[in-house]
Design a protein around this motif. Structure first.
Motif, PDB file in Angstrom:
ATOM      1  N   PRO A 151      29.829  31.289  22.646  1.00  0.00           N
ATOM      2  CA  PRO A 151      30.614  31.105  23.877  1.00  0.00           C
ATOM      3  C   PRO A 151      31.860  30.241  23.664  1.00  0.00           C
ATOM      4  N   ALA A 152      31.738  29.140  22.930  1.00  0.00           N
ATOM      5  CA  ALA A 152      32.907  28.270  22.727  1.00  0.00           C
ATOM      6  C   ALA A 152      33.989  28.994  21.922  1.00  0.00           C
ATOM      7  N   VAL A 153      33.560  29.861  21.017  1.00  0.00           N
ATOM      8  CA  VAL A 153      34.521  30.629  20.215  1.00  0.00           C
ATOM      9  C   VAL A 153      35.198  31.682  21.089  1.00  0.00           C
ATOM     10  N   ALA A 154      34.428  32.295  22.001  1.00  0.00           N
ATOM     11  CA  ALA A 154      35.000  33.313  22.899  1.00  0.00           C
ATOM     12  C   ALA A 154      36.066  32.687  23.795  1.00  0.00           C
ATOM     13  N   ILE A 155      35.759  31.526  24.368  1.00  0.00           N
ATOM     14  CA  ILE A 155      36.722  30.823  25.230  1.00  0.00           C
ATOM     15  C   ILE A 155      37.988  30.519  24.429  1.00  0.00           C
ATOM     16  N   THR A 156      37.785  30.029  23.215  1.00  0.00           N
ATOM     17  CA  THR A 156      38.921  29.662  22.359  1.00  0.00           C
ATOM     18  C   THR A 156      39.787  30.880  22.033  1.00  0.00           C
ATOM     19  N   LEU A 157      39.147  32.006  21.701  1.00  0.00           N
ATOM     20  CA  LEU A 157      39.909  33.203  21.336  1.00  0.00           C
ATOM     21  C   LEU A 157      40.751  33.708  22.503  1.00  0.00           C
ATOM     22  N   VAL A 158      40.187  33.653  23.709  1.00  0.00           N
ATOM     23  CA  VAL A 158      40.929  34.118  24.891  1.00  0.00           C
ATOM     24  C   VAL A 158      42.134  33.213  25.126  1.00  0.00           C
ATOM     25  N   GLU A 159      41.923  31.897  25.070  1.00  0.00           N
ATOM     26  CA  GLU A 159      43.041  30.977  25.322  1.00  0.00           C
ATOM     27  C   GLU A 159      44.093  31.056  24.216  1.00  0.00           C
ATOM     28  N   LEU A 160      43.623  31.312  23.011  1.00  0.00           N
ATOM     29  CA  LEU A 160      44.541  31.447  21.885  1.00  0.00           C
ATOM     30  C   LEU A 160      45.388  32.710  22.028  1.00  0.00           C
ATOM     31  N   GLY A 161      44.837  33.721  22.725  1.00  0.00           N
ATOM     32  CA  GLY A 161      45.540  34.995  22.864  1.00  0.00           C
ATOM     33  C   GLY A 161      45.133  35.984  21.788  1.00  0.00           C
ATOM     34  N   ALA A 162      43.957  35.750  21.168  1.00  0.00           N
ATOM     35  CA  ALA A 162      43.492  36.610  20.075  1.00  0.00           C
ATOM     36  C   ALA A 162      42.132  37.199  20.414  1.00  0.00           C
ATOM     37  N   SER A 163      42.013  37.776  21.622  1.00  0.00           N
ATOM     38  CA  SER A 163      40.677  38.153  22.095  1.00  0.00           C
ATOM     39  C   SER A 163      40.213  39.532  21.620  1.00  0.00           C
ATOM     40  N   MET A 164      40.930  40.193  20.730  1.00  0.00           N
ATOM     41  CA  MET A 164      40.513  41.470  20.120  1.00  0.00           C
ATOM     42  C   MET A 164      40.025  42.491  21.155  1.00  0.00           C
ATOM     43  N   PRO A 165      40.880  42.851  22.137  1.00  0.00           N
ATOM     44  CA  PRO A 165      40.419  43.706  23.233  1.00  0.00           C
ATOM     45  C   PRO A 165      39.940  45.085  22.786  1.00  0.00           C
ATOM     46  N   GLU A 166      40.449  45.578  21.636  1.00  0.00           N
ATOM     47  CA  GLU A 166      40.092  46.933  21.216  1.00  0.00           C
ATOM     48  C   GLU A 166      38.787  46.982  20.424  1.00  0.00           C
ATOM     49  N   VAL A 167      38.195  45.811  20.202  1.00  0.00           N
ATOM     50  CA  VAL A 167      37.012  45.753  19.355  1.00  0.00           C
ATOM     51  C   VAL A 167      35.738  45.803  20.197  1.00  0.00           C
ATOM     52  N   THR A 168      34.781  46.648  19.784  1.00  0.00           N
ATOM     53  CA  THR A 168      33.478  46.693  20.443  1.00  0.00           C
ATOM     54  C   THR A 168      32.711  45.421  20.100  1.00  0.00           C
ATOM     55  N   THR A 169      32.153  44.769  21.123  1.00  0.00           N
ATOM     56  CA  THR A 169      31.399  43.547  20.863  1.00  0.00           C
ATOM     57  C   THR A 169      30.057  43.614  21.577  1.00  0.00           C
ATOM     58  N   ALA A 170      29.142  42.750  21.192  1.00  0.00           N
ATOM     59  CA  ALA A 170      27.872  42.627  21.892  1.00  0.00           C
ATOM     60  C   ALA A 170      27.382  41.208  21.693  1.00  0.00           C
ATOM     61  N   LEU A 171      26.491  40.800  22.623  1.00  0.00           N
ATOM     62  CA  LEU A 171      25.998  39.431  22.623  1.00  0.00           C
ATOM     63  C   LEU A 171      25.170  39.115  21.373  1.00  0.00           C
ATOM     64  N   SER A 172      24.361  40.100  20.948  1.00  0.00           N
ATOM     65  CA  SER A 172      23.476  39.840  19.804  1.00  0.00           C
ATOM     66  C   SER A 172      23.449  41.068  18.911  1.00  0.00           C
TER      67      SER A 172
END
Lengths: 146, 131
Positions: B85-106
């Motif tokens: 979660p802390a990395v996700a928040i950081t990536l969004v604020e950084l502007g590097a949230s990889m919108p085209e990438v498929t992700t999952a929680l686990s």
């Protein structure tokens, strides 16, 4: 009632300098930044953000400064009851001709994403940049626990 | 393979586990290794588990997104799983949230998602064949 609020906490860490001149130093910068953040009592999210910002700024030095060299210094900060970390990234590289442009997302002179400066600015509580052509660049960041 | 990573085969999928602090060279060598392993094993999917990674900065994010695109070019599906979660928040604020990438929680949810994507694909192909 006596108060010790004006006294700096006794366990403030002394300042640490890390010379930046190779990729391995990115890991050192992250690791030192993390210890200072944890020592100052920053939470996990604030710590992750400031460590990431430090990583971006150290990489900027590797990519842009003359010979990819510079210095990062780290110290604890305190203001009343609040504690935090301050880090300063200095290089004697070519400097930035247009600081306003460099602070815009997507601006890059080396084909990267152009997120380093504007991104790290968004991740920290305080951010200041001082640069001019031929004078190098100095970026200071600060992150508070509260 | 660098110390900060391991590749496991799970049927015809690859599970790539990253952990620790990744420097630029390490993440690029993992990218090459995973890409060639997908090709060598004719994997149908690759899951990249970053739950053990403390910091993902813009460079690491850029290489991970590129790795996902390369795996897709090889005809396999790819997903990044376990972003903290802390990395996700950081990536969004950084502007590097990889919108085209498929992700999952686990890794488990990521595997389910890869299988669903493949089921959708084969349903589409079957449908096409019947026409």
């Amino acid at each position: 009632m006596a108060t010790t609020a004006e006294m700096p906490p006794a366990d403030l860490l002394a300042m640490t300098s890390v010379a930046i001149d190779g990729e391995a130093d990115l890991l050192r910068v992250r690791s030192v930044m993390r210890s200072y953040a944890l020592q100052a009592g920053l939470g996990l999210t604030a710590t992750t953000k400031v460590v990431t910002a430090a990583s971006e700024l150290a990489r900027n030095i590797l990519r842009h400064a003359s010979g990819g060299q510079g210095v990062a210094t780290f110290e604890e900060a305190s203001s009343g009851h609040n504690r935090g970390v301050r880090a300063v990234f200095t290089d004697i590289g070519p400097g930035i001709a247009d600081v306003d442009a460099a602070m815009r997302s997507g601006f890059s002179t080396v084909g990267s994403l152009g997120l380093g400066l504007p991104g790290s600015c968004r991740l920290v509580d305080e951010f200041s940049i001082d640069s001019a052509p031929g004078r190098g660049t100095r970026v200071a960041i600060c992150q508070w626990a509260l | 393979m660098p110390d900060q990573s391991a590749i496991m085969r799970m049927g015809r999928d690859l599970l790539v586990i990253l952990h620790g602090d990744l420097d630029d060279r390490t993440v690029e060598s993992i990218e090459r290794e995973v890409t060639s392993e997908v090709a060598r094993t004719s994997a149908r999917g690759a899951l990249i588990d970053v739950s053990g990674v403390d910091v993902i900065d813009s460079f690491v994010a850029q290489v991970l997104a590129r790795l996902v695109r390369m795996v897709r070019l090889l005809g396999a599906e790819a997903a990044i799983v376990g972003i903290r979660p802390a990395v996700a928040i950081t990536l969004v604020e950084l502007g590097a949230s990889m919108p085209e990438v498929t992700t999952a929680l686990s890794a488990e949810q990521g595997m389910a998602r890869l299988r669903r994507m493949r089921a959708d694909d084969s349903a589409r192909i079957d449908h096409g064949n019947h026409r």
